[in-house]
Design an enzyme around this catalytic site. Structure first.
Site, PDB file in Angstrom:
ATOM      1  N   ARG A 199       0.821  -1.225   0.000  1.00  0.00           N
ATOM      2  CA  ARG A 199       0.000   0.000   0.000  1.00  0.00           C
ATOM      3  C   ARG A 199       0.847   1.263   0.000  1.00  0.00           C
ATOM      4  NH1 ARG A 199      -3.781   3.107   3.436  1.00  0.00           N
ATOM      5  NH2 ARG A 199      -5.719   3.388   2.279  1.00  0.00           N
ATOM      6  N   ILE A 215      -7.655   7.691  -1.580  1.00  0.00           N
ATOM      7  CA  ILE A 215      -7.424   6.248  -1.644  1.00  0.00           C
ATOM      8  C   ILE A 215      -8.322   5.687  -0.545  1.00  0.00           C
ATOM      9  CG2 ILE A 215      -5.270   6.550  -0.251  1.00  0.00           C
ATOM     10  CD1 ILE A 215      -4.281   3.873  -1.347  1.00  0.00           C
ATOM     11  N   SER A 216      -9.109   4.660  -0.887  1.00  0.00           N
ATOM     12  CA  SER A 216     -10.099   4.144   0.063  1.00  0.00           C
ATOM     13  C   SER A 216      -9.442   3.502   1.275  1.00  0.00           C
ATOM     14  CB  SER A 216     -10.981   3.098  -0.615  1.00  0.00           C
ATOM     15  OG  SER A 216     -11.522   3.610  -1.801  1.00  0.00           O
ATOM     16  N   GLN A 217     -10.242   3.409   2.329  1.00  0.00           N
ATOM     17  CA  GLN A 217      -9.831   2.732   3.571  1.00  0.00           C
ATOM     18  C   GLN A 217      -9.590   1.249   3.240  1.00  0.00           C
ATOM     19  OE1 GLN A 217     -13.056   3.078   6.300  1.00  0.00           O
ATOM     20  NE2 GLN A 217     -12.180   1.586   7.724  1.00  0.00           N
ATOM     21  N   PRO A 218      -8.479   0.671   3.703  1.00  0.00           N
ATOM     22  CA  PRO A 218      -8.178  -0.729   3.379  1.00  0.00           C
ATOM     23  C   PRO A 218      -9.294  -1.709   3.741  1.00  0.00           C
ATOM     24  CG  PRO A 218      -6.344   0.268   4.561  1.00  0.00           C
ATOM     25  CD  PRO A 218      -7.409   1.311   4.481  1.00  0.00           C
TER      26      PRO A 218
END
Ligand code: SAH
Length: 219
Positions: free
Chosen positions: A39, A65-68
């Protein structure tokens, strides 16, 4: 015998997988894909040290960037198979596409900002992810030349389901998208195309940046 020191980033990444498991991600292939994609390559320089924390982070062009956890959750619910062709709308950093590329035969990802697409392309090349095709354009139109798709995932919020995407979904295919009012939270909807109809399921509440029509005008 002296203990072998473990590099700091490895500790972070072990904690990352534990966090995903604790939050309910159980699919081993999804966990493997999340483990495989670094990431830190996808976040802005100032977020590299905290790349494995479970947070969405700002990227260029006012996007995120989206939350994992949300990436892992959507990937798990999408149920991607080894021979699937997947369409993603909203490349952003490229992270979600990278995770999908570790599970599917081919990923086609569409971004309306050329700047984001170019950065993502360099990341895919650096990491050797050669089964991702990147398209700059309006994802609301889908990618007719590559259709039909076994799986479609939209990573920007829409108020209604874009009809072109439903058309480009294969029979038996699954599509996931955040649906709801753009200024507040949305629900992830899972749509399955079956026998001429669409089966709908409402999953978790999320908050995504909006899906906007047209290619972005950039300075
Ligand atoms: N999946 C991304 C997060 C995406 S943020 C990641 O893993 O980092 C949502 C992205 O969707 C933004 O980059 C935004 O520019 C893009 N987007 C919004 N509307 C779009 C459209 N109509 N077509 C293509 N991309 C779009």
């Amino acid at each position: 015998m002296a203990a072998t020191p473990i590099a700091d980033d490895r500790i972070d990444r072990m904690g990352f997988l534990l966090m995903l498991r604790r939050r309910g991600i159980t699919d081993r292939e999804v966990l493997r894909a999340m483990d495989e994609v670094p990431r830190e390559h996808f976040v802005s320089p100032e977020y590299v040290a905290t790349a494995y924390t479970d947070r969405a982070m700002p990227i260029a062009c006012g996007q995120t960037i989206s939350q994992p956890y949300v990436v892992a959750y959507m990937t798990e619910r999408l149920a991607v198979g080894r021979d699937h062709r997947v369409l993603e709308i909203g490349t952003g950093s490229g992270y979600q596409a990278a995770v999908l590329s570790r599970l599917a035969r081919e990923v086609v990802t569409v971004e309306r900002f050329r700047t984001l697409a170019q950065t993502a392309q360099i990341r895919f090349e650096t990491l050797g992810y050669s089964n991702i095709a990147l398209v700059v354009g309006d994802g609301m139109e889908g990618v007719a030349d590559h259709a039909p798709f076994d799986r479609i995932i939209v990573t920007a919020a829409a108020e209604t389901v874009p009809p072109a995407l439903l058309e480009q979904l294969a029979e038996g295919g699954v599509m996931l998208l955040p649906l709801g009012p753009l200024r507040s939270s949305q629900s992830i909807m899972r749509l399955t195309k079956k026998e001429g109809g669409i089966q709908k399921e409402r999953l978790i509440a999320v908050r995504f940046v909006p899906l906007l029509s047209g290619k972005a005008k950039e300075l």
